[in-house]
Design an enzyme around this catalytic site. Structure first.
Site, PDB file in Angstrom:
ATOM      1  N   LYS A 168      53.281  42.833  41.016  1.00 15.90           N
ATOM      2  CA  LYS A 168      52.542  43.935  40.372  1.00 15.90           C
ATOM      3  C   LYS A 168      51.082  44.170  40.700  1.00 15.90           C
ATOM      4  O   LYS A 168      50.277  43.192  40.311  1.00 15.90           O
ATOM      5  CB  LYS A 168      52.718  43.824  38.756  1.00 15.90           C
ATOM      6  N   PRO A 169      50.808  45.235  41.391  1.00 14.60           N
ATOM      7  CA  PRO A 169      49.213  45.204  41.950  1.00 14.60           C
ATOM      8  C   PRO A 169      48.621  45.912  40.884  1.00 14.60           C
ATOM      9  O   PRO A 169      49.053  46.260  39.815  1.00 14.60           O
ATOM     10  CB  PRO A 169      49.555  46.414  43.074  1.00 14.60           C
ATOM     11  N   GLU A 244      43.766  32.298  40.363  1.00 21.32           N
ATOM     12  CA  GLU A 244      42.511  32.382  40.794  1.00 21.32           C
ATOM     13  C   GLU A 244      41.645  33.433  40.033  1.00 21.32           C
ATOM     14  O   GLU A 244      42.080  34.700  39.778  1.00 21.32           O
ATOM     15  CB  GLU A 244      42.590  33.191  42.312  1.00 21.32           C
ATOM     16  N   CYS A 278      35.136  37.268  43.740  1.00 22.31           N
ATOM     17  CA  CYS A 278      34.793  36.123  42.792  1.00 22.31           C
ATOM     18  C   CYS A 278      34.071  34.860  43.230  1.00 22.31           C
ATOM     19  O   CYS A 278      33.634  34.017  42.616  1.00 22.31           O
ATOM     20  CB  CYS A 278      36.158  35.640  42.616  1.00 22.31           C
ATOM     21  N   GLU A 379      29.512  36.488  34.445  1.00 24.61           N
ATOM     22  CA  GLU A 379      29.794  36.934  35.865  1.00 24.61           C
ATOM     23  C   GLU A 379      29.422  38.496  35.910  1.00 24.61           C
ATOM     24  O   GLU A 379      29.646  39.333  35.166  1.00 24.61           O
ATOM     25  CB  GLU A 379      31.412  36.932  36.096  1.00 24.61           C
TER      26      GLU A 379
END
Ligand code: NAD
Length: 475
Positions: A168-169, A244, A278, A379
């Protein structure tokens, strides 16, 4: 969508539009799937698993090698699709497609090296044999910032190991995933081995992935919040998990470093993919004696970076993924400035010369960042280099490690002892020492703490998709 060897141009939820983040235009419409398609795709993968896992490693390797060759031969065309759906400059998109292909080549090779072991026993009549077997059906969720390399970094090792897959992109960038699956179909991957479910609503599909008993492994790349939620549910159902997730990389410029070299390095890695990586440095710790030359070199280079549509020549910085991303970056900059940060360059949204149609933020350098500022902890995922002056080696190590994340860290120094101490002392999965690109298909990529678990690429990458089976033989 591609399920059990069949392409579907429409799903149970109809279709959804893929937008170009540089100008808001519709690039394509793709099938919008839901739970129904996720279930069917999982069943197709489960059906295909016995035959696929029984193929020889050499056969699986040969198919992966063909897919590698095909992807390389279509590199320029797919790079253009990548830029259209994701926004990064064409040159960076081409580099990403090559990086994606590298994983197919690497795992075509690793497929043939899934070695077992014999273990000596304390009993003379006993023999121990260990072999590694594919875990089964893999559910893979990939992000929008690297729309093709994150697909092959998961599918390469999963296929090499003998697993079957439902992918699933991200809803923002399904087009590269579609091209990749077309390539797998063209090179003759059997029906049901790779299935693709595209959707504008990931939640119900994620829920199916982590609860369906046919799924044996979840591999996820994306935000820490979603990763923790999915990993928690998957673990509750005893599925293997690798994640990740986010990062908050420190970038340390020591007192003995060459400030110009370090500033060039920072500019390259910080503004890569408009800061949407990331492994992007989020806190730039610069020894107080180096701040002026470092800042000057960095600002000189950053203010020359031209923002715009990645398909145009001379563009160094593309758009952010959406308006929410622009708002987040803007809020972090405003918070830092209100608490005393210096704006060295940039600092605002870009809205002139047609850029208002896309999601652009000026490449920005801030100085005098302090721990009470949001950017020091959260972040950014945007084009802001945040300089934190420091004075002492021990302090900087403690400051660098003072984060819930543990993905990447960078050090610039010309002193070998200092380099080794920092390499050993930094609590992160990837450390670049005078090196801004410590990633390759052959090197283990992954983090600790809130940055996730497991490693992708390298020798380690394939073990995420394998179970260990012991045989005890009495003879
Ligand atoms: P996100 O977690 O919302 O999305 C990532 C993927 O997860 C997408 O495919 C999305 O559709 C899917 N998703 C979202 N909610 C889901 C759910 N409930 N169930 C199943 N799937 C779901 O992430 P984002 O905010 O769009 O992306 C940015 C984040 O991703 C950043 O924090 C970044 O650090 C992280 N990221 C990490 C890496 C890495 O390699 N560690 C790479 C890229 C991005």
């Amino acid at each position: 969508m591609f399920i059990k060897g069949q392409w579907l141009s429409e799903g149970s939820q109809g279709k959804f539009a893929v937008l170009n983040p540089a100008n808001g235009e519709t690039v394509a419409e793709v099938a919008n799937g839901g739970v129904r398609e996720a279930k069917t795709a999982i069943e197709a993968a489960a059906e295909a698993f016995p035959d696929w896992s029984a193929q020889t490693a050499h056969k699986r390797s040969a198919l992966l090698y063909k897919a590698y060759e095909r992807l390389v031969s279509r590199k320029d065309e797919i790079a253009e699709i990548l830029t259209l759906e994701q926004g990064k400059p064409l040159r960076a998109a081409t580099t990403e497609v090559q990086y994606a292909a590298d994983f197919l080549l690497w795992f075509a090779e690793e497929a043939k090296r899934i070695y077992g072991e014999t273990i000596p026993s304390a009993r003379p009549d006993q023999r121990f044999l260990v072999r590694h077997e594919p875990v089964g059906v893999v559910a893979a969720v990939t992000p929008w910032n690297y729309p093709i390399s994150m697909v092959t970094r998961k599918l390469g090792p999963a296929l090499a190991a003998g697993c079957t897959i439902v992918l699933k992109p991200a809803e923002a960038t399904p087009l590269c995933a579609i091209e990749m699956v077309k390539i797998f179909e063209e090179v003759g991957l059997p029906e049901g081995v790779v299935n693709l479910v595209t959707s504008s609503d990931p939640k119900p599909i994620g829920e199916e992935f982590v609860t369906n008993p046919l799924v044996r492994k979840l591999t996820f790349t994306g935000s820490t919040a979603v990763g923790k939620m999915l990993a928690g549910k998957a673990a509750g159902n005893m599925k293997r998990v690798s994640c990740e997730l986010g990062g908050h990389a420190p970038f340390i410029v020591c007192q003995d470093a060459d400030p110009v070299h370090a500033a060039k390095g920072l500019q390259l890695v910080k503004f890569l993919n408009t800061g949407q990586a990331c492994i992007s440095p989020n806190r730039v710790f610069v020894h107080e004696s180096m701040v002026e030359p470092f800042k000057e070199t960095l600002a000189g280079r950053v203010s020359k970076m031209k923002a715009g549509n990645g398909l145009e020549a001379g563009i160094a910085i593309g758009p952010l993924v959406n308006s929410a991303a622009v708002d987040k970056v803007d809020a972090q900059v405003k918070d830092a400035v209100a608490k005393g940060a210096e704006v060295v360059c940039g600092g605002e949204q870009l809205t002139d010369n047609g850029l208002e149609k896309g999601h652009f933020f000026a490449p920005t350098v801030l100085n005098n960042i302090k721990p009470n500022m949001t950017i020091y902890r959260e972040e950014t995922f945007g084009p802001v280099a945040a300089i934190v002056p420091y004075s002492d080696d021990d302090d900087v190590l403690a400051m660098a490690n003072d984060t819930s994340y543990g993905l990447a860290a960078y050090v610039y120094t010309q002193n070998l002892s200092r380099a080794m101490r920092l390499y050993e002392g930094l609590n992160f999965g990837i450390i670049g020492i005078n090196d801004i690109n410590p990633s390759a298909a052959s090197a283990p990529f992954g983090g600790t703490k809130d940055s996730g678990m497991g490693r992708e690429g390298a020798r380690e990458g394939i073990f995420e998709y394998l179970e260990t089976k012991l045989g005890g033989f009495s003879i």
